[in-house]
Design a protein around this motif. Structure first.
Motif, PDB file in Angstrom:
ATOM      1  N   LEU A 200       6.335  -5.110  32.405  1.00 42.15           N
ATOM      2  CA  LEU A 200       5.346  -4.435  33.226  1.00 42.15           C
ATOM      3  C   LEU A 200       4.084  -4.121  32.445  1.00 42.15           C
ATOM      4  O   LEU A 200       3.056  -3.776  33.019  1.00 42.15           O
ATOM      5  CB  LEU A 200       5.934  -3.151  33.813  1.00 42.15           C
ATOM      6  CG  LEU A 200       7.086  -3.374  34.798  1.00 42.15           C
ATOM      7  CD1 LEU A 200       7.567  -2.048  35.335  1.00 42.15           C
ATOM      8  CD2 LEU A 200       6.653  -4.289  35.926  1.00 42.15           C
ATOM      9  N   ASP A 201       4.148  -4.246  31.111  1.00 42.26           N
ATOM     10  CA  ASP A 201       2.948  -4.038  30.296  1.00 42.26           C
ATOM     11  C   ASP A 201       2.076  -5.282  30.306  1.00 42.26           C
ATOM     12  O   ASP A 201       0.863  -5.210  30.408  1.00 42.26           O
ATOM     13  CB  ASP A 201       3.385  -3.699  28.862  1.00 42.26           C
ATOM     14  CG  ASP A 201       2.211  -3.609  27.907  1.00 42.26           C
ATOM     15  OD1 ASP A 201       1.139  -3.208  28.358  1.00 42.26           O
ATOM     16  OD2 ASP A 201       2.401  -3.931  26.728  1.00 42.26           O
TER      17      ASP A 201
ATOM     18  N   PRO B  39      -5.093   1.924  36.319  1.00 37.94           N
ATOM     19  CA  PRO B  39      -5.685   1.279  35.137  1.00 37.94           C
ATOM     20  C   PRO B  39      -4.636   0.484  34.370  1.00 37.94           C
ATOM     21  O   PRO B  39      -3.448   0.804  34.375  1.00 37.94           O
ATOM     22  CB  PRO B  39      -6.200   2.468  34.309  1.00 37.94           C
ATOM     23  CG  PRO B  39      -5.413   3.643  34.777  1.00 37.94           C
ATOM     24  CD  PRO B  39      -5.141   3.399  36.222  1.00 37.94           C
ATOM     25  N   LEU B  40      -5.107  -0.579  33.716  1.00 44.11           N
ATOM     26  CA  LEU B  40      -4.233  -1.375  32.866  1.00 44.11           C
ATOM     27  C   LEU B  40      -4.026  -0.615  31.561  1.00 44.11           C
ATOM     28  O   LEU B  40      -4.968  -0.381  30.810  1.00 44.11           O
ATOM     29  CB  LEU B  40      -4.870  -2.742  32.595  1.00 44.11           C
ATOM     30  CG  LEU B  40      -5.180  -3.592  33.821  1.00 44.11           C
ATOM     31  CD1 LEU B  40      -5.902  -4.875  33.394  1.00 44.11           C
ATOM     32  CD2 LEU B  40      -3.924  -3.917  34.595  1.00 44.11           C
TER      33      LEU B  40
ATOM     34  N   ALA C  77      -8.756  -9.310  31.024  1.00 45.81           N
ATOM     35  CA  ALA C  77      -8.164  -8.008  31.322  1.00 45.81           C
ATOM     36  C   ALA C  77      -8.262  -7.143  30.077  1.00 45.81           C
ATOM     37  O   ALA C  77      -7.939  -7.596  28.970  1.00 45.81           O
ATOM     38  CB  ALA C  77      -6.716  -8.158  31.750  1.00 45.81           C
ATOM     39  N   PHE C  78      -8.724  -5.910  30.261  1.00 42.90           N
ATOM     40  CA  PHE C  78      -8.814  -4.966  29.140  1.00 42.90           C
ATOM     41  C   PHE C  78      -7.689  -3.952  29.292  1.00 42.90           C
ATOM     42  O   PHE C  78      -7.698  -3.115  30.202  1.00 42.90           O
ATOM     43  CB  PHE C  78     -10.166  -4.262  29.133  1.00 42.90           C
ATOM     44  CG  PHE C  78     -10.383  -3.374  27.937  1.00 42.90           C
ATOM     45  CD1 PHE C  78     -10.838  -3.897  26.741  1.00 42.90           C
ATOM     46  CD2 PHE C  78     -10.115  -2.010  28.000  1.00 42.90           C
ATOM     47  CE1 PHE C  78     -11.029  -3.085  25.629  1.00 42.90           C
ATOM     48  CE2 PHE C  78     -10.312  -1.189  26.902  1.00 42.90           C
ATOM     49  CZ  PHE C  78     -10.766  -1.726  25.706  1.00 42.90           C
TER      50      PHE C  78
ATOM     51  N   ASN D 227     -12.503  -1.422  38.539  1.00 46.40           N
ATOM     52  CA  ASN D 227     -12.811  -0.182  37.800  1.00 46.40           C
ATOM     53  C   ASN D 227     -13.090  -0.435  36.323  1.00 46.40           C
ATOM     54  O   ASN D 227     -12.879   0.441  35.480  1.00 46.40           O
ATOM     55  CB  ASN D 227     -11.656   0.829  37.925  1.00 46.40           C
ATOM     56  CG  ASN D 227     -11.327   1.156  39.361  1.00 46.40           C
ATOM     57  OD1 ASN D 227     -12.237   1.352  40.178  1.00 46.40           O
ATOM     58  ND2 ASN D 227     -10.044   1.207  39.690  1.00 46.40           N
ATOM     59  N   GLY D 228     -13.549  -1.625  36.014  1.00 48.93           N
ATOM     60  CA  GLY D 228     -13.891  -1.935  34.630  1.00 48.93           C
ATOM     61  C   GLY D 228     -12.739  -2.429  33.793  1.00 48.93           C
ATOM     62  O   GLY D 228     -12.920  -2.726  32.604  1.00 48.93           O
TER      63      GLY D 228
END
Length: 749
Positions: A16-17, A63-64, A175-176, A208-209
């Motif tokens: 999931l990470d 958020p990631l 992806a950040f 969202n950045g």
């Protein structure tokens, strides 16, 4: 396009990470984590819709964020009293107990681990078990254990999620991933380099950045490397993310490949000068300059070749050494590595490797290099400085009565002067992996052909695959690991054992090659048997995600045409194969080429087979290549046939990516189709000694006209179809490749 292979995660269990890329199929035995994630996502979406959330609320995503927790899961085949995990992160020899979850039928534990490398295994009622969800293993404390790399979750990570190209424009979506509870990206800190030069793309922030879409203009044709990094708003900088990107007219996948195998010493000398000698076991002088000259002259383009596989580049000894029969031989072939990272000077050194790769990439041609991991020459620095990295003392030589292949294949020496590496020694494993990655990065390779795969434990191949996925790939650019698993007729399972999403990308189709020769060279099998071999291979490799490599011949088996000619093949020194004068063996070879170049996979063309060079066993099957006025009229007819096949295959999506469907098969006649949504190609192979006629009914739904004309791409002959029926008249020892009359691939570039 083919779904991108999963890049091995720094933590293979933290699903999931770092979500997996999409898959067309799971390997047998793999946990269906992707399916579970998708089902959960669908359920959450349904709940959001049912709760009356606004559109904006539904589209906003969390958020990631990187997790600092590693999750371990085990589902034993039978109920267990005790399940524990014993890891190198703990000094407790009993390890930690996993908790049973009745709702999921699994034992679970979550552990917060600092960055580093760890080994572990499960203990189930006192019995050690490997983690089936983590394919990476290595030896630790005398036993095979799972291998785990844990990244620094206190550092943000930038990951390339997608790559698109349009003309000379490249679009990257990144992806950040924030640190745990950390802030988002500071877009102003983004740095990007293209082929080592700083560039400034247009940047668009998404989600969202947490995602960035970068647009690069004016990127030239060919292969490029992007290097990217960014910091979060607290100033913590990500590691550099490296991504290979090809700019080309059509997105390549390895099903599209037509691979040409080159033995450098036997292909061509610079300037086309005569070989140094004709002695079959000595250096004859072929070099990289000679190969580059033929590349620049368009030789491979004319064949439809888009991948070149070259023999090993490592420096080899200049000694003449005796084989088991006392015959002297030199290391012309490259399989006696003397140094880990030095190019053989006699081939031209690093400069000519660089020129070869640059010229190939400029032409849209990929390059694979043969790589020897299993053994080293006795003068190799690893043998001199780390004798404990190698098995035995040389008394156990492979294939001798004391060390039969069936018993000692993974620790015997190939010869008395080629010590076998002991990959249970972690230092030996890491050194060989580092060297493989050195060659791939230093010369910007596109794949490796792995020599003698069964002589190494499977965990070696998986460790190499993990490094490749992590360091050399990006969405849409797959680094091809092609393995040599030499097998007997019908032995598909020995090959299947080494395939999978986290192992080899493909392997040579030895069982199919034997069946091909049985049907078309020595005629001991029927075309029905050859068709059955295709079905057996399809069944054996299903779900492996592999792109297999069919072939007519290679450097380890007698030449096809000499077998078709009925020549003696077991005495390459005393009875080398004579020139072939009769036309029928050439026609048989053309039939074999038609089969190999129209079946699914990435076909391999061994140098010289495109003209029908003769040869019995090794080394007679490795004669110096001949070109132009040194080939006969019959040989030229084979060359022209292969050129037509190769160029048509390069053009036709159906021939490269279509599914296989048999339309008719008899003892001497085989008709099949390769089918995609947009069209199909029909292949007819007739080995009979007299012309034949037959009717073929096209299945309903085939994306081809049921009335009208087809054209044979090999001869230009017109074939008519009426109400879905084709009345075929096929000559003796003849193949046809039928395309719809309006198919643009009838006049390929």
């Amino acid at each position: 396009m083919r779904p991108r292979r999963r890049r091995h995660l720094i933590d293979p269990l933290r699903t999931l990470d770092r979500p997996r890329a999409d898959r067309s199929a799971l390997a047998p035995g793999a946990a269906p984590v992707d399916l579970l994630v998708r089902l959960v996502a669908v359920a959450l979406l349904a709940l959001a819709l049912a709760s009356g959330c606004t559109t904006k609320e539904r589209l906003e995503s969390p958020p990631l964020e990187r997790s600092c927790v590693t999750h371990f899961v085990l589902r034993p085949e039978s109920p267990a009293q005790s399940v524990r995990i014993i890891g190198s992160w703990s000094a407790d020899p009993k390890g930690d107990a996993l908790v049973w979850e009745p709702s999921t039928g699994a034992y679970r534990i979550s552990i917060r681990l600092p960055p580093g490398r760890y080994s572990y295994h499960f203990d189930v009622d006192g019995e050690p078990r490997l983690d089936p969800q983590n394919g990476l293993t290595r030896y630790d404390s005398g036993r095979e254990r799972n291998d785990l790399l844990v990244a620094d979750c206190q550092k943000p990570e930038l990951r390339v999620e997608s790559v698109e190209t349009s003309g000379d424009r490249v679009f990257l979506t990144l992806a950040f991933w924030r640190t745990e509870a950390g802030p988002g990206v500071d877009a102003a800190t983004l740095t990007s380099r293209l082929d080592g030069i700083d560039v400034t793309p247009r940047v668009e922030l998404l989600d969202n950045g947490d995602r960035l879409r970068l647009t690069f203009d004016g990127v030239g044709w060919g292969k490029h490397w992007f290097e990217l990094s960014a910091a979060d708003r607290d100033g913590r900088v990500s590691d550099i993310e490296r991504a290979p990107v090809w700019v080309e007219t059509r997105r390549f996948q390895w099903d599209d490949a037509l691979i040409y195998q080159v033995m450098i010493d036997r292909f061509r000398r610079e300037g086309g000068v005569a070989p140094l000698t004709e002695a079959p076991t000595m250096r004859q002088g072929g070099d990289l300059a000679g190969l580059v000259e033929k590349l620049e002259a368009g030789y491979f383009d004319a064949l439809g070749v888009n991948v070149i596989w070259i023999s090993p580049l490592n420096d080899n000894p200049e000694l003449q050494l005796a084989d088991r029969n006392g015959r002297l031989s030199e290391a012309y072939h490259g399989y006696w590595p003397l140094a880990p990272r030095t190019v053989e000077p006699k081939f031209g050194g690093e400069e000519w490797v660089e020129r070869l790769i640059a010229e190939a990439h400029d032409r849209g041609i990929r390059v694979i290099v043969d790589y020897v991991m299993n053994h080293a020459f006795t003068g190799h620095p690893y043998v001199k400085e780390h004798r404990d990295w190698f098995y035995g003392d040389g008394s156990c030589v492979c294939g001798t009565p004391a060390c039969p292949w069936s018993v000692a294949i993974q620790d015997c020496w190939f010869t008395e002067f080629l010590p076998d590496l002991n990959f249970r020694r972690g230092e030996a494993l890491d050194a060989q992996l580092d060297d493989a990655l050195f060659w791939a990065r230093r010369f910007d390779l596109d794949g490796l052909r792995l020599d003698a795969v069964p002589m190494m434990p499977r965990f070696v191949v998986r460790q190499l695959a993990a490094r490749v996925h992590r360091e050399l790939e990006a969405p849409g650019t797959r680094f091809y690991l092609l393995g040599e698993v030499f097998t007997a007729p019908g032995d598909y399972q020995s090959i299947r054992y080494f395939l999978g999403p986290d192992s080899l990308d493909g392997a040579f189709q030895f069982p199919l090659m034997w069946a091909l020769r049985g049907a078309l060279a020595n005629r001991q099998l029927t075309m029905r048997a050859l068709h059955q071999a295709v079905l057996d291979a399809e069944d054996a490799y299903r779900y492996s995600t592999a792109v297999m490599a069919p072939f007519v011949g290679n450097h380890d088996v007698p030449r096809f045409i000499s077998e078709a000619n009925g020549d003696r093949l077991d005495d390459p020194f005393g009875a080398p194969a004579p020139p072939v004068a009769e036309p029928r063996p050439y026609r048989s070879l053309m039939l074999a080429h038609t089969v190999v170049l129209t079946l699914p996979g990435a076909p391999v063309l061994y140098y010289g087979d495109e003209i029908g060079m003769p040869g019995s066993g090794d080394p007679d099957n490795r004669r110096m290549m001949r070109f132009d006025d040194r080939i006969s009229g019959l040989e030229r007819s084979v060359l022209e046939h292969v050129q037509r096949l190769g160029r048509t295959r390069r053009c036709s999506e159906a021939l490269r990516r279509g599914r296989y469907q048999v339309l008719s098969v008899q003892n001497d006649l085989w008709v099949f189709a390769r089918i995609v949504e947009s069209g199909a190609a029909i292949v007819i192979v007739h080995r009979g000694s007299q012309p034949t006629t037959t009717n073929v009914t096209l299945p309903s739904g085939l994306p081809l006209p049921v009335d009208g004309r087809y054209v044979d791409a090999l001869s230009g002959a017109i074939v008519r179809v009426e109400e879905g029926r084709i009345a075929l008249t096929v000559g003796a020892d003849t193949s046809q490749l039928l395309l719809a009359a309006d198919d643009p691939c009838l006049t390929p570039e």
